[in-house]
Design a protein around this motif. Structure first.
Motif, PDB file in Angstrom:
ATOM      1  N   PHE A  39       0.835  -1.204   0.000  1.00  0.00           N
ATOM      2  CA  PHE A  39       0.000   0.000   0.000  1.00  0.00           C
ATOM      3  C   PHE A  39       0.869   1.253   0.000  1.00  0.00           C
ATOM      4  O   PHE A  39       0.611   2.198  -0.750  1.00  0.00           O
ATOM      5  CB  PHE A  39      -0.927   0.042   1.220  1.00  0.00           C
ATOM      6  CG  PHE A  39      -1.927  -1.073   1.326  1.00  0.00           C
ATOM      7  CD1 PHE A  39      -2.220  -1.907   0.256  1.00  0.00           C
ATOM      8  CD2 PHE A  39      -2.589  -1.289   2.516  1.00  0.00           C
ATOM      9  CE1 PHE A  39      -3.145  -2.928   0.364  1.00  0.00           C
ATOM     10  CE2 PHE A  39      -3.526  -2.298   2.649  1.00  0.00           C
ATOM     11  CZ  PHE A  39      -3.804  -3.118   1.569  1.00  0.00           C
ATOM     12  N   LEU A  40       1.897   1.250   0.850  1.00  0.00           N
ATOM     13  CA  LEU A  40       2.811   2.394   0.916  1.00  0.00           C
ATOM     14  C   LEU A  40       3.532   2.607  -0.407  1.00  0.00           C
ATOM     15  O   LEU A  40       3.607   3.729  -0.917  1.00  0.00           O
ATOM     16  CB  LEU A  40       3.836   2.197   2.041  1.00  0.00           C
ATOM     17  CG  LEU A  40       3.323   2.305   3.467  1.00  0.00           C
ATOM     18  CD1 LEU A  40       4.377   1.827   4.452  1.00  0.00           C
ATOM     19  CD2 LEU A  40       2.918   3.741   3.768  1.00  0.00           C
ATOM     20  N   LYS A  41       4.045   1.525  -0.974  1.00  0.00           N
ATOM     21  CA  LYS A  41       4.767   1.605  -2.252  1.00  0.00           C
ATOM     22  C   LYS A  41       3.844   2.108  -3.365  1.00  0.00           C
ATOM     23  O   LYS A  41       4.229   2.957  -4.164  1.00  0.00           O
ATOM     24  CB  LYS A  41       5.336   0.236  -2.599  1.00  0.00           C
ATOM     25  CG  LYS A  41       5.980   0.140  -3.943  1.00  0.00           C
ATOM     26  CD  LYS A  41       7.453   0.054  -3.836  1.00  0.00           C
ATOM     27  CE  LYS A  41       8.023   0.104  -5.232  1.00  0.00           C
ATOM     28  NZ  LYS A  41       9.217  -0.545  -5.411  1.00  0.00           N
ATOM     29  N   MET A  42       2.630   1.593  -3.413  1.00  0.00           N
ATOM     30  CA  MET A  42       1.685   2.022  -4.439  1.00  0.00           C
ATOM     31  C   MET A  42       1.345   3.504  -4.303  1.00  0.00           C
ATOM     32  O   MET A  42       1.284   4.230  -5.300  1.00  0.00           O
ATOM     33  CB  MET A  42       0.416   1.165  -4.382  1.00  0.00           C
ATOM     34  CG  MET A  42       0.659  -0.274  -4.816  1.00  0.00           C
ATOM     35  SD  MET A  42      -0.704  -1.394  -4.452  1.00  0.00           S
ATOM     36  CE  MET A  42      -1.885  -0.902  -5.690  1.00  0.00           C
ATOM     37  N   ASN A  43       1.168   3.970  -3.073  1.00  0.00           N
ATOM     38  CA  ASN A  43       0.901   5.391  -2.846  1.00  0.00           C
ATOM     39  C   ASN A  43       2.065   6.247  -3.317  1.00  0.00           C
ATOM     40  O   ASN A  43       1.866   7.284  -3.969  1.00  0.00           O
ATOM     41  CB  ASN A  43       0.607   5.662  -1.373  1.00  0.00           C
ATOM     42  CG  ASN A  43      -0.807   5.318  -0.985  1.00  0.00           C
ATOM     43  OD1 ASN A  43      -1.666   5.110  -1.838  1.00  0.00           O
ATOM     44  ND2 ASN A  43      -1.060   5.239   0.302  1.00  0.00           N
ATOM     45  N   GLU A  44       3.290   5.838  -2.991  1.00  0.00           N
ATOM     46  CA  GLU A  44       4.478   6.581  -3.429  1.00  0.00           C
ATOM     47  C   GLU A  44       4.567   6.643  -4.951  1.00  0.00           C
ATOM     48  O   GLU A  44       4.848   7.697  -5.529  1.00  0.00           O
ATOM     49  CB  GLU A  44       5.752   5.933  -2.873  1.00  0.00           C
ATOM     50  CG  GLU A  44       5.940   6.091  -1.391  1.00  0.00           C
ATOM     51  CD  GLU A  44       7.116   5.273  -0.872  1.00  0.00           C
ATOM     52  OE1 GLU A  44       7.920   4.745  -1.674  1.00  0.00           O
ATOM     53  OE2 GLU A  44       7.221   5.144   0.366  1.00  0.00           O
ATOM     54  N   LEU A  45       4.338   5.514  -5.604  1.00  0.00           N
ATOM     55  CA  LEU A  45       4.404   5.461  -7.063  1.00  0.00           C
ATOM     56  C   LEU A  45       3.322   6.324  -7.706  1.00  0.00           C
ATOM     57  O   LEU A  45       3.590   7.047  -8.676  1.00  0.00           O
ATOM     58  CB  LEU A  45       4.295   4.013  -7.561  1.00  0.00           C
ATOM     59  CG  LEU A  45       5.487   3.122  -7.260  1.00  0.00           C
ATOM     60  CD1 LEU A  45       5.169   1.669  -7.584  1.00  0.00           C
ATOM     61  CD2 LEU A  45       6.719   3.584  -8.050  1.00  0.00           C
ATOM     62  N   MET A  46       2.124   6.273  -7.176  1.00  0.00           N
ATOM     63  CA  MET A  46       1.034   7.081  -7.738  1.00  0.00           C
ATOM     64  C   MET A  46       1.302   8.578  -7.549  1.00  0.00           C
ATOM     65  O   MET A  46       1.018   9.377  -8.444  1.00  0.00           O
ATOM     66  CB  MET A  46      -0.303   6.686  -7.120  1.00  0.00           C
ATOM     67  CG  MET A  46      -0.799   5.348  -7.626  1.00  0.00           C
ATOM     68  SD  MET A  46      -2.467   4.902  -7.117  1.00  0.00           S
ATOM     69  CE  MET A  46      -2.324   4.780  -5.352  1.00  0.00           C
ATOM     70  N   GLU A  47       1.866   8.964  -6.405  1.00  0.00           N
ATOM     71  CA  GLU A  47       2.206  10.376  -6.181  1.00  0.00           C
ATOM     72  C   GLU A  47       3.278  10.852  -7.158  1.00  0.00           C
ATOM     73  O   GLU A  47       3.314  12.023  -7.518  1.00  0.00           O
ATOM     74  CB  GLU A  47       2.676  10.582  -4.743  1.00  0.00           C
ATOM     75  CG  GLU A  47       1.550  10.519  -3.733  1.00  0.00           C
ATOM     76  CD  GLU A  47       2.033  10.593  -2.296  1.00  0.00           C
ATOM     77  OE1 GLU A  47       3.261  10.719  -2.060  1.00  0.00           O
ATOM     78  OE2 GLU A  47       1.170  10.512  -1.395  1.00  0.00           O
ATOM     79  N   SER A  48       4.134   9.917  -7.596  1.00  0.00           N
ATOM     80  CA  SER A  48       5.186  10.244  -8.572  1.00  0.00           C
ATOM     81  C   SER A  48       4.716  10.017 -10.008  1.00  0.00           C
ATOM     82  O   SER A  48       5.521  10.093 -10.931  1.00  0.00           O
ATOM     83  CB  SER A  48       6.426   9.381  -8.316  1.00  0.00           C
ATOM     84  OG  SER A  48       6.898   9.552  -7.021  1.00  0.00           O
ATOM     85  N   HIS A  49       3.430   9.697 -10.175  1.00  0.00           N
ATOM     86  CA  HIS A  49       2.837   9.447 -11.496  1.00  0.00           C
ATOM     87  C   HIS A  49       3.545   8.315 -12.234  1.00  0.00           C
ATOM     88  O   HIS A  49       3.763   8.385 -13.440  1.00  0.00           O
ATOM     89  CB  HIS A  49       2.818  10.723 -12.342  1.00  0.00           C
ATOM     90  CG  HIS A  49       2.136  11.863 -11.658  1.00  0.00           C
ATOM     91  ND1 HIS A  49       0.779  11.904 -11.473  1.00  0.00           N
ATOM     92  CD2 HIS A  49       2.630  12.990 -11.075  1.00  0.00           C
ATOM     93  CE1 HIS A  49       0.451  13.010 -10.825  1.00  0.00           C
ATOM     94  NE2 HIS A  49       1.553  13.688 -10.559  1.00  0.00           N
ATOM     95  N   LYS A  50       3.897   7.262 -11.472  1.00  0.00           N
ATOM     96  CA  LYS A  50       4.545   6.088 -12.051  1.00  0.00           C
ATOM     97  C   LYS A  50       3.566   4.914 -12.063  1.00  0.00           C
ATOM     98  O   LYS A  50       2.585   4.893 -11.327  1.00  0.00           O
ATOM     99  CB  LYS A  50       5.795   5.716 -11.261  1.00  0.00           C
ATOM    100  CG  LYS A  50       6.883   6.774 -11.336  1.00  0.00           C
ATOM    101  CD  LYS A  50       8.096   6.363 -10.553  1.00  0.00           C
ATOM    102  CE  LYS A  50       9.170   7.458 -10.646  1.00  0.00           C
ATOM    103  NZ  LYS A  50      10.319   7.141  -9.811  1.00  0.00           N
ATOM    104  N   SER A  51       3.860   3.939 -12.882  1.00  0.00           N
ATOM    105  CA  SER A  51       3.018   2.766 -13.034  1.00  0.00           C
ATOM    106  C   SER A  51       3.026   1.915 -11.755  1.00  0.00           C
ATOM    107  O   SER A  51       4.063   1.742 -11.112  1.00  0.00           O
ATOM    108  CB  SER A  51       3.508   1.912 -14.201  1.00  0.00           C
ATOM    109  OG  SER A  51       2.828   0.689 -14.244  1.00  0.00           O
ATOM    110  N   ILE A  52       1.850   1.356 -11.447  1.00  0.00           N
ATOM    111  CA  ILE A  52       1.738   0.440 -10.306  1.00  0.00           C
ATOM    112  C   ILE A  52       1.311  -0.956 -10.777  1.00  0.00           C
ATOM    113  O   ILE A  52       0.824  -1.757  -9.975  1.00  0.00           O
ATOM    114  CB  ILE A  52       0.764   0.971  -9.232  1.00  0.00           C
ATOM    115  CG1 ILE A  52      -0.641   1.161  -9.806  1.00  0.00           C
ATOM    116  CG2 ILE A  52       1.286   2.240  -8.584  1.00  0.00           C
ATOM    117  CD1 ILE A  52      -1.692   1.414  -8.748  1.00  0.00           C
TER     118      ILE A  52
END
Length: 153
Positions: A39-52
């Motif tokens: 969940f934490l990793k996905m949130n970080e990636l989405m905030e950076s506009h990266k693929s999850i």
């Protein structure tokens, strides 16, 4: 359900058949820390506009092997699940562990089921799940569930 201590079977409000651990103790031992890290990793990636995409597939593997905590009440043989609603959507609340559960549900006893059984709670009025709503929450929409779990059933 599968006991997290010994891998034996247990039923609602019953001790584990193999190790005789009480249901309340089994509930206390349920933890899905890897899921929380995702969940934490996905949130970080989405905030950076990266693929999850990779994390979404890893989450599907974690979910299918999980026994999440569910706020369920049973009154007169009728099952009631705690949901959260906004203007357009209705989500069932789920939790990775007892600490997360207790942030919202001190009055409703924690119950657990394998994720496949939790999927059976989905009906036309449910739009998905929200896991750990009081901390790093993860929204699991119907579209995701259909892609990984409901599409072929």
């Amino acid at each position: 359900m599968i006991c997290p201590k010994c891998g034996g079977n247990f039923s609602l409000n019953q001790n584990c058949e193999r190790c005789n651990t009480p249901y309340s103790e089994i509930i206390e031992d349920i933890r899905h820390d890897e899921m929380k890290h995702l969940f934490l990793k996905m949130n970080e990636l989405m905030e950076s506009h990266k693929s999850i995409d990779i994390e979404e597939s890893l989450l599907a593997c974690e979910l299918i092997n999980s026994s999440l905590l569910v706020p369920i009440t049973i009154i007169d043989d009728s099952l009631s699940v705690l949901t959260v609603k906004d203007k357009k959507r209705n989500y069932i609340l789920l939790f990775t562990d007892k600490e997360e559960y207790d942030k919202n549900n001190k009055d409703i006893p924690a119950r657990t089921n394998p994720f496949r059984t939790i999927l059976d709670l989905m009906d036309e009025h449910i739009d998905g799940f929200i896991i750990n709503i009081a901390s790093v929450a993860c929204e699991i929409p119907r579209k995701y569930l259909e892609k990984y779990f409901l599409g072929d059933s």
